[in-house]
Structures are given as structure tokens and as C-alpha cells.
Design a protein around this motif. Structure first.
Motif, short mmCIF file in Angstrom:
data_model
loop_
_atom_site.label_atom_id
_atom_site.label_comp_id
_atom_site.label_asym_id
_atom_site.label_seq_id
_atom_site.Cartn_x
_atom_site.Cartn_y
_atom_site.Cartn_z
N GLU A 94 0.90 -1.39 -0.06
CA GLU A 94 -0.07 -0.09 -0.09
C GLU A 94 0.82 1.22 -0.07
O GLU A 94 0.44 2.34 0.01
CB GLU A 94 -1.03 0.16 1.16
CG GLU A 94 -1.88 -1.06 1.27
CD GLU A 94 -2.87 -1.08 2.38
OE1 GLU A 94 -2.64 -0.18 3.45
OE2 GLU A 94 -3.74 -2.24 2.57
N ASP A 95 2.23 1.11 0.09
CA ASP A 95 3.08 2.23 0.23
C ASP A 95 3.59 2.57 -1.30
O ASP A 95 4.30 1.72 -2.09
CB ASP A 95 4.31 1.87 0.98
CG ASP A 95 5.33 2.94 1.13
OD1 ASP A 95 5.25 3.69 0.46
OD2 ASP A 95 5.97 2.95 2.10
N PHE B 95 6.67 1.07 -3.76
CA PHE B 95 6.40 0.70 -5.10
C PHE B 95 7.30 1.24 -6.21
O PHE B 95 7.88 0.46 -6.98
CB PHE B 95 4.92 0.92 -5.75
CG PHE B 95 4.57 0.66 -7.06
CD1 PHE B 95 4.42 -0.49 -7.45
CD2 PHE B 95 4.17 1.78 -7.74
CE1 PHE B 95 4.23 -0.76 -8.86
CE2 PHE B 95 3.85 1.35 -9.11
CZ PHE B 95 3.61 0.30 -9.50
N LEU B 96 7.36 2.52 -6.07
CA LEU B 96 8.48 3.13 -7.06
C LEU B 96 9.75 2.94 -6.68
O LEU B 96 10.51 2.88 -7.89
CB LEU B 96 8.09 4.54 -6.82
CG LEU B 96 6.78 5.09 -7.46
CD1 LEU B 96 6.58 6.78 -7.04
CD2 LEU B 96 6.63 4.90 -8.92
N ALA B 97 10.15 2.59 -5.58
CA ALA B 97 11.37 2.25 -5.25
C ALA B 97 11.87 0.92 -6.16
O ALA B 97 12.88 0.81 -6.59
CB ALA B 97 11.76 2.15 -3.64
N ARG B 98 10.96 -0.07 -6.01
CA ARG B 98 11.14 -1.31 -6.52
C ARG B 98 10.89 -1.23 -8.18
O ARG B 98 11.70 -2.04 -8.66
CB ARG B 98 10.13 -2.29 -5.92
CG ARG B 98 10.27 -2.52 -4.56
CD ARG B 98 9.59 -3.62 -3.94
NE ARG B 98 9.83 -3.98 -2.56
CZ ARG B 98 10.83 -4.91 -2.27
NH1 ARG B 98 11.26 -5.61 -3.29
NH2 ARG B 98 11.12 -5.14 -0.93
N ALA B 99 9.92 -0.46 -8.53
CA ALA B 99 9.46 -0.67 -10.23
C ALA B 99 9.63 0.57 -10.78
O ALA B 99 9.31 0.41 -12.00
CB ALA B 99 8.06 -0.99 -9.98
N GLY B 100 10.32 1.45 -10.07
CA GLY B 100 10.52 2.88 -10.99
C GLY B 100 11.33 2.81 -12.20
O GLY B 100 10.80 2.94 -13.25
N ASP B 101 12.44 2.07 -12.16
CA ASP B 101 13.31 1.98 -13.21
C ASP B 101 12.69 1.16 -14.23
O ASP B 101 12.66 1.62 -15.31
CB ASP B 101 14.69 1.30 -12.78
CG ASP B 101 15.75 2.30 -11.86
OD1 ASP B 101 15.15 3.51 -12.05
OD2 ASP B 101 16.37 1.50 -11.36
N GLU C 228 2.40 8.66 -9.50
CA GLU C 228 2.67 10.09 -8.98
C GLU C 228 1.49 10.72 -8.37
O GLU C 228 1.79 11.72 -7.54
CB GLU C 228 3.15 10.68 -10.33
CG GLU C 228 3.41 12.03 -10.12
CD GLU C 228 4.76 12.34 -9.21
OE1 GLU C 228 4.74 13.40 -8.72
OE2 GLU C 228 5.45 11.30 -8.94
N ARG C 229 0.24 10.63 -8.83
CA ARG C 229 -0.82 11.27 -8.15
C ARG C 229 -0.89 11.03 -6.92
O ARG C 229 -1.17 11.75 -5.94
CB ARG C 229 -2.06 10.95 -8.93
CG ARG C 229 -2.12 11.73 -10.37
CD ARG C 229 -3.69 11.51 -10.81
NE ARG C 229 -3.66 12.08 -12.13
CZ ARG C 229 -4.30 11.85 -13.36
NH1 ARG C 229 -4.83 10.58 -13.16
NH2 ARG C 229 -4.46 12.65 -14.34
N VAL C 230 -0.75 9.61 -6.60
CA VAL C 230 -0.99 9.18 -5.20
C VAL C 230 0.20 9.49 -4.21
O VAL C 230 0.16 10.21 -3.03
CB VAL C 230 -0.98 7.60 -4.92
CG1 VAL C 230 -1.11 7.11 -3.72
CG2 VAL C 230 -2.36 7.24 -5.70
N ARG C 231 1.46 9.81 -4.80
CA ARG C 231 2.52 10.25 -4.19
C ARG C 231 2.45 11.44 -3.87
O ARG C 231 2.79 12.18 -2.58
CB ARG C 231 4.00 10.01 -5.06
CG ARG C 231 5.08 10.12 -4.15
CD ARG C 231 6.23 10.63 -5.34
NE ARG C 231 6.26 11.74 -6.16
CZ ARG C 231 6.20 12.90 -5.66
NH1 ARG C 231 6.46 13.10 -4.46
NH2 ARG C 231 6.05 14.11 -6.47
N ALA D 15 -6.69 10.96 -0.84
CA ALA D 15 -7.32 12.06 -1.88
C ALA D 15 -8.09 10.94 -2.64
O ALA D 15 -8.90 11.76 -3.45
CB ALA D 15 -6.09 12.52 -2.87
N PHE D 16 -8.06 9.61 -2.67
CA PHE D 16 -8.70 8.86 -3.81
C PHE D 16 -9.78 7.87 -3.10
O PHE D 16 -10.16 7.08 -3.86
CB PHE D 16 -7.78 8.05 -4.56
CG PHE D 16 -6.96 9.01 -5.50
CD1 PHE D 16 -7.14 9.73 -6.48
CD2 PHE D 16 -5.56 9.35 -4.80
CE1 PHE D 16 -6.44 10.42 -7.20
CE2 PHE D 16 -4.75 10.41 -5.53
CZ PHE D 16 -5.17 10.89 -6.73
#
Length: 286
Positions: free
Chosen positions: A10-11, A15-21, A38-41, A47-48
Motif C-alpha cells: 500500500e506504500d 512501489f516506485l523504489a522497486r518498480a520505478g526503473d 505519481e498522483r498518489v505520491r 485523496a482517492f
């Protein structure tokens, strides 16, 4: 692939640290993954909706092979998947007791997951009528000659104008959303930069928006001309303006979605230099 190869979190930062590249290596097919993460970040998960978002990474031996995201009550969004990867994801989510209203992805991945989800849960998939095509800009070719008028970038002082045009667009595409000063910050429209095409006397006739640069890429979203003003070149002119602005902002890639049931808009984008990247599909589950 085994179901337990999928790591769920849920973080969004995890997620981006693992899958960003992985996502940035092919930003076009991953446009929705990058945009919603990016919207969630930027805005925070709250907000959603009240239920936490879920992100997933298919990882083996430290290598990422695929991803998904879900922001309840919305459906599942997938990166490109093989049938084997789709089956392993369906098995994992079914085993966790997930209930999904829909899935969206490139046509092959969405179809593979819909079939696997039916097999694992018994839910019947139904292909939605709206068929989308994802385009990526090649060489920008603005319309010649352009229609009379000019493009004007809208700023914070134009918020009322922006909300009006976004509301018109939402109604035109059948999107169930309320757009006003109280709801604006929570809509998907709030993080875009908008350009109007105005006739020489200052009358606004067409609008286009673009998302921020994410992963070196900009998505053009939205493009709208009122029905009684179509066929005069306004949409082509304003889309060219926004595409040019995206490149000037540093985007290496510029992408947009078009409804395949509208041959005029598809021809317009192709004439501007946009080329097919993928066909998109949405399946609902009963």
C-alpha cells in the motif's frame, strides 16, 4: 510464474523504489502506472477514497517483470503481461479474496487477465464498448495553415474557465464526475496544464490539457471542442500547441489516448505525427 512472486504494498514510495526503473524503461506502455503512482505520491492516498490503494510488483531474483495498481473503488490497471503472468496475478488476488469491478490494460494483457480471473473466481468478463488506442508522438507536424487565432495557456487566474471546459469534456465522454470549486482538487483534472485555442476576437473554441512530465514523458489529456465548432481545425491547432509545450518542458515522449469509435480524432492525431503504440481494453466483471 507463481502467485507468491507478486509483492503487494500500500506504500507508493515502496512501489516506485522497486518498480520505478522498470516503468521508466518503457514509459509509453506504463503511462497509467506512472501517472496514478505519481498522483498518489503527490496528493496522498486519502485523496482517492477511504480504502487504501494497492500496488503490485512481479519480481524474481531482484528483477521486475510486471506491475499493477488499484485505487478502490476503481478497477485494476496492468502493465503488459504474458498469459502466464496474468494467471499468476489472478490466482494471487483471488486467493486474497479480492473483488474487482474491472481491469484495464493493453488489449492482450486485459484479455489474458479477464480470462484468468473468470477461471479463478467464476466472474464473467464483459468487454466495454469504449475502445481506446494509445498513440506516441513521432515528428510533430502542426496543421498548415492553422485556423485563425492563437493558443493561450491558462493559469491559476483562469480556474473558473478551466473547470467549465473540463466539465464540458466530462459530460461529452460520459464521465460521472462533479467539477466545481469544492471537488476540483480531488479530480484527475487538477494536475494538468491547459491551453485554449482562441479566435482572433478572443472567443475560446477548443481546449487541450497535458499532465506533468513523469518518467520523461507527457500525456496529452484532454482534447475537447464543442460539437458545433468541430471540423474547423481548432482541435488540431490546440493539440499541436500542447504537444509543442510538452516537448519544450523536456518530455522525451508525448502520448495520448483516442477513442477508436471516433475516426476523425484518430485521423487528426495521426496527421499531427502520432503513431500507434497499443490498443487498450477495459473489461467489467459481473
Amino acid at each position: 510464474m507463481q502467485p507468491d512472486d507478486w509483492r503487494l504494498t500500500e506504500d507508493v514510495d515502496d512501489f516506485l523504489a522497486r518498480a520505478g526503473d522498470f516503468l521508466r524503461s518503457r514509459p509509453g506502455p506504463h503511462v497509467m502506472q506512472l501517472t496514478w503512482a505519481e498522483r498518489v505520491r503527490a496528493r496522498g492516498a486519502e485523496a482517492f477514497g477511504g480504502e487504501a490503494p494497492v500496488f503490485g510488483v512481479l519480481e524474481r531474483a531482484g528483477e521486475v517483470h510486471a506491475t499493477f495498481y488499484r485505487l478502490p473503488p476503481r478497477g485494476l490497471g496492468l502493465s503488459p503481461l504474458t498469459p502466464e503472468q496474468a494467471d499468476s496475478l489472478a490466482a494471487r488476488l483471488a486467493g486474497l479474496g479480492y473483488s474487482l469491478p474491472s481491469v484495464s490494460a493493453d488489449h492482450g494483457s486485459a484479455t489474458a487477465f479477464a480470462e484468468a480471473w473468470q477461471q479463478h473466481t467464476g466472474a464473467t468478463p464483459e468487454l466495454r464498448d469504449t475502445r481506446l488506442r494509445l498513440y506516441r508522438l513521432g515528428t510533430l507536424t502542426p496543421p498548415q495553415p492553422p485556423p485563425a487565432g492563437r493558443g493561450r495557456v491558462l493559469g491559476e487566474q483562469d480556474l473558473e474557465h478551466v473547470m467549465y471546459w473540463c466539465g464540458e469534456f466530462a459530460r461529452a465522454v460520459g464521465e460521472d464526475v462533479t467539477i466545481n470549486a469544492g471537488t476540483w482538487a480531488g479530480t484527475r483534472y487538477a494536475d494538468k496544464r491547459y491551453t485554449l485555442w482562441e479566435t482572433p476576437d478572443g472567443t475560446p473554441v477548443s481546449v487541450a490539457g497535458m499532465n506533468p512530465v513523469i518518467g520523461g514523458q507527457v500525456q496529452v489529456d484532454i482534447v475537447h471542442t464543442p460539437a458545433h465548432l468541430r471540423g474547423r481545425g481548432y482541435a488540431g491547432a490546440v493539440t499541436a500547441e500542447v504537444s509543442r509545450a510538452a516537448l519544450a518542458a523536456g518530455a522525451r515522449d508525448v502520448v495520448l489516448f483516442a477513442d477508436l469509435s471516433n475516426p476523425s480524432s484518430n485521423a487528426l492525431y495521426q496527421g499531427l505525427g502520432y503513431r500507434t503504440l497499443a490498443d487498450w481494453a477495459v473489461y467489467g466483471f459481473s
